[in-house]
Enzyme design. Structure first.
Site, short mmCIF file in Angstrom:
data_model
loop_
_atom_site.label_atom_id
_atom_site.label_comp_id
_atom_site.label_asym_id
_atom_site.label_seq_id
_atom_site.Cartn_x
_atom_site.Cartn_y
_atom_site.Cartn_z
N HIS A 97 3.77 0.43 -1.45
CA HIS A 97 2.31 0.41 -1.30
C HIS A 97 1.73 -0.57 -2.30
O HIS A 97 2.21 -0.66 -3.45
CB HIS A 97 1.72 1.80 -1.52
CG HIS A 97 2.21 2.77 -0.51
ND1 HIS A 97 1.78 2.76 0.80
CD2 HIS A 97 3.16 3.74 -0.60
CE1 HIS A 97 2.43 3.70 1.46
NE2 HIS A 97 3.28 4.30 0.64
N ARG A 104 -5.37 7.78 -5.74
CA ARG A 104 -6.42 7.74 -4.72
C ARG A 104 -6.62 9.14 -4.10
O ARG A 104 -6.26 10.13 -4.71
CB ARG A 104 -6.06 6.66 -3.69
CG ARG A 104 -5.94 5.27 -4.33
CD ARG A 104 -5.63 4.18 -3.34
NE ARG A 104 -6.73 3.96 -2.41
CZ ARG A 104 -6.64 3.19 -1.31
NH1 ARG A 104 -5.50 2.58 -1.03
NH2 ARG A 104 -7.67 3.02 -0.52
O1 CA2 Z 1 -1.70 0.61 -0.72
C1 CA2 Z 1 -1.12 0.42 0.36
O2 CA2 Z 1 -0.31 -0.48 0.54
C2 CA2 Z 1 -1.48 1.30 1.56
O3 CA2 Z 1 -0.31 1.49 2.34
C3 CA2 Z 1 -2.52 0.54 2.36
C4 CA2 Z 1 -3.09 1.33 3.54
C5 CA2 Z 1 -3.53 2.71 3.08
O4 CA2 Z 1 -3.95 3.48 4.21
C6 CA2 Z 1 -2.44 3.46 2.35
O5 CA2 Z 1 -2.93 4.72 1.92
C7 CA2 Z 1 -1.99 2.66 1.14
C8 CA2 Z 1 -4.29 0.62 4.15
C9 CA2 Z 1 -4.06 -0.78 4.54
C10 CA2 Z 1 -5.38 -1.40 4.87
O6 CA2 Z 1 -5.38 -2.67 4.33
C11 CA2 Z 1 -6.58 -3.34 4.31
C12 CA2 Z 1 -6.57 -4.56 3.69
C13 CA2 Z 1 -7.72 -5.29 3.61
C14 CA2 Z 1 -8.88 -4.80 4.19
C15 CA2 Z 1 -8.88 -3.58 4.81
C16 CA2 Z 1 -7.71 -2.83 4.89
#
Ligand code: CA2
Length: 137
Positions: A97, A104
């Site tokens: 991650h 979080r």
């Molecule tokens: O921290 C991480 O890598 C996550 O896997 C990212 C996920 C989140 O749901 C996990 O809890 C943690 C979300 C990815 C969304 O990425 C975005 C990047 C830019 C803008 C919006 C979303």
């Protein structure tokens, strides 16, 4: 050595929104620099917003690659099916991650992948992927 980086939903938006949490580099830019730095490794990349496509990719590479670096995004916290796929393949999977999911919301503290992963790396930004890659070398 063949390694796959597998990204799940919304990670195609990296570098475009939420830079305070996820940084301002696109994944393609980061991946190009990683490939240059680790030129002697066959490094592949696949991203999908669709749960079944992630499972299909795990099945496709999970018996002939040396390692899989998996950021299943929000599916990490919800998908029994991806957890089962990780359990069902032979290739070791490192869960990564970008953000520190444990700092979080509570729902991000749950992972259906971690029990069957070789290890988990979270909170180091895009460097989490490089640390996972180093773990296979
Ligand atoms: O921290 C991480 O890598 C996550 O896997 C990212 C996920 C989140 O749901 C996990 O809890 C943690 C979300 C990815 C969304 O990425 C975005 C990047 C830019 C803008 C919006 C979303």
């Amino acid at each position: 050595m063949k390694i796959l980086i597998l990204n799940g939903p919304n990670l195609n938006l990296l570098g475009r929104r939420e830079p305070t949490i996820y940084g301002n580099l696109t994944f393609d830019e980061f991946f190009e620099s990683l490939k240059k730095k680790y030129a002697d490794i066959t490094l592949d990349y696949f991203q999908s917003n669709i749960e079944g496509e992630l499972i299909d990719k795990l099945h496709e590479v999970g018996f002939n690659y040396h390692g899989i670096i998996l950021n299943a995004g929000a599916y990490t916290h919800t998908s029994v099916a991806i957890g089962d796929a990780v359990k069902g393949i032979e290739t070791p999977v490192v869960e990564v991650h970008i953000s520190n999911v444990h700092a979080r919301e509570d729902f991000r503290h749950i992972s259906y992948i971690a029990p069957n992963a070789k290890g988990v790396i979270a909170g180091f930004g895009l460097q989490s992927y490089e640390l996972a890659l180093e773990s296979f070398l």
